[in-house]
Design a protein around this motif. Structure first.
Motif: not given
Length: 361
Positions: A139, A143, A155, A173-174, A176-179, A198, A200-201
């Motif tokens: 990860q 990044r 974003k 995972e990254l 979905e965390q970034s939107g 792992r 969520t969305s």
């Protein structure tokens, strides 16, 4: 200590011991020139063979077939390497042959894996590999590459993203965390199962994009290929598919091993990019042909200096750091190839600012 490292230690002493091993070829005086000359000598000593002549000298495995160059159609082969993997007891675990196209310089495995048998490489607990040592610092690498191509990933803002070859979902995972409204596909069923535990969305799916209605409909703003390109046996078909799946203004992000790397020229068949499941090997010189034939409008490349160097976890004296970055940026671009392909002129206009864009049309 290997013979190569022993020789380097004898020539250069200990003054580069604090430099990460993979970056030393860029910093030791005269080594870049020596490796380039070594590469040119290898090419001169490797005659180009007709496909029939090459086939008569080489045996294809049960899931393999002989192919011609996917990028330019050249049928001649220039045999260069035979990478080999070993078991802990020293027995051969796998091997294959890598050839070079004498017309366009593309490196690829030949005989290659039949497209319909690609799943054979990933069906048996492939996720155990992806979640083991391979996944360490993965990860962080994502990044760093996302930062190199900002602001595409700054974003998500609900934009649709497809991670092709998503593995166990480390990048999703990254995303979905970034939107992002993120989706993934993979040929390893156990990897997909692990990914969905792992996430969520975001959601991961087993199979090909055209078999999944929510993905086949396209409209993606971003498609990502993280260490996937080298695994594709039919790249022209796949990239034409990616182009269709992208929305107007969409981009394709690629991270793969760099076939122009000085480390390849230095270590030959022992290069880290020649792994068991890799099929084709691209560089900034050969990838544009693939993108152009697939209908992309432009491409931008970002140099790769090494994860530890870019993240600051392996700091070097400022003088050596500047020298390394200059050498990588002005020569091969590093051991990994990082590229962003623009689907159309709208994509170039929207996301190309601050990047050196190579037009393909």
């Amino acid at each position: 200590m290997t013979a190569t490292r022993a020789i380097a230690r004898a020539v250069y002493g200990s003054r580069f011991d604090h430099v990460p091993w993979a970056q030393r070829v860029y910093l030791r005086p005269g080594e870049k020139l020596a490796r380039e000359l070594q590469w040119q000598l290898r090419l001169r000593r490797s005659p180009a063979l007709s496909l029939d002549e090459y086939r008569s000298r080489t045996t294809a495995g049960p899931i393999e077939e002989f192919i011609t160059c996917h990028l330019c159609g050249e049928s001649r082969q220039q045999p260069l390497f035979e990478p080999t993997g070993r078991k802990p007891n020293g027995e051969k675990a796998w091997s294959y042959r890598v050839v070079r196209c004498p017309s366009c310089g593309f490196l690829y495995r030949n005989p290659n894996v039949r497209p319909e048998r690609l799943g054979d490489l990933y069906a048996k607990n492939y996720s155990s590999f992806l979640s083991g040592t391979y996944a360490e610092n993965r990860q962080r690498r994502y990044r760093l590459t996302m930062d190199a191509f900002a602001p595409v990933f700054t974003k998500g803002n609900g934009r649709r993203l497809l991670d092709f070859g998503c593995g166990s979902g480390l990048f999703l995972e990254l995303a979905e965390q970034s939107g992002f409204d993120a989706y993934g596909v993979d040929l390893s069923p156990d990897s997909v199962e692990q990914a969905n535990t792992r996430l969520t969305s975001a959601t991961a799916h087993f199979g090909a994009p055209e078999d999944l209605p929510e993905i086949a409909s396209g409209g993606f703003d971003v498609i990502t290929l993280w260490s996937v390109l080298a695994h594709l046996p039919s790249p022209l078909e796949d990239f034409a598919r990616f182009r269709r799946l992208l929305a107007p203004g969409g981009v394709l992000l690629i991270l793969t091993v760099n076939a122009r790397s000085l480390l390849l020229k230095a270590h030959g068949a022992r290069w880290s990019g020649f792994t068991r499941n890799h099929l084709m090997f691209y560089s900034s010189e050969t990838m544009p042909a693939l993108l152009r034939r697939s209908g992309f409008a432009g491409v931008s490349f970002a140099p790769f200096y090494g994860d530890g160097i870019e993240s600051g976890t392996q700091p070097m004296p400022e003088r050596l750091d500047r020298r390394l970055r200059r050498a990588v940026a002005t020569s091969d671009g590093g051991n990994m190839l990082r590229a962003m392909a623009f689907s159309d002129e709208e994509a170039v206009s929207r996301w190309g600012g601050g990047h050196q864009v190579r037009r393909l049309r």
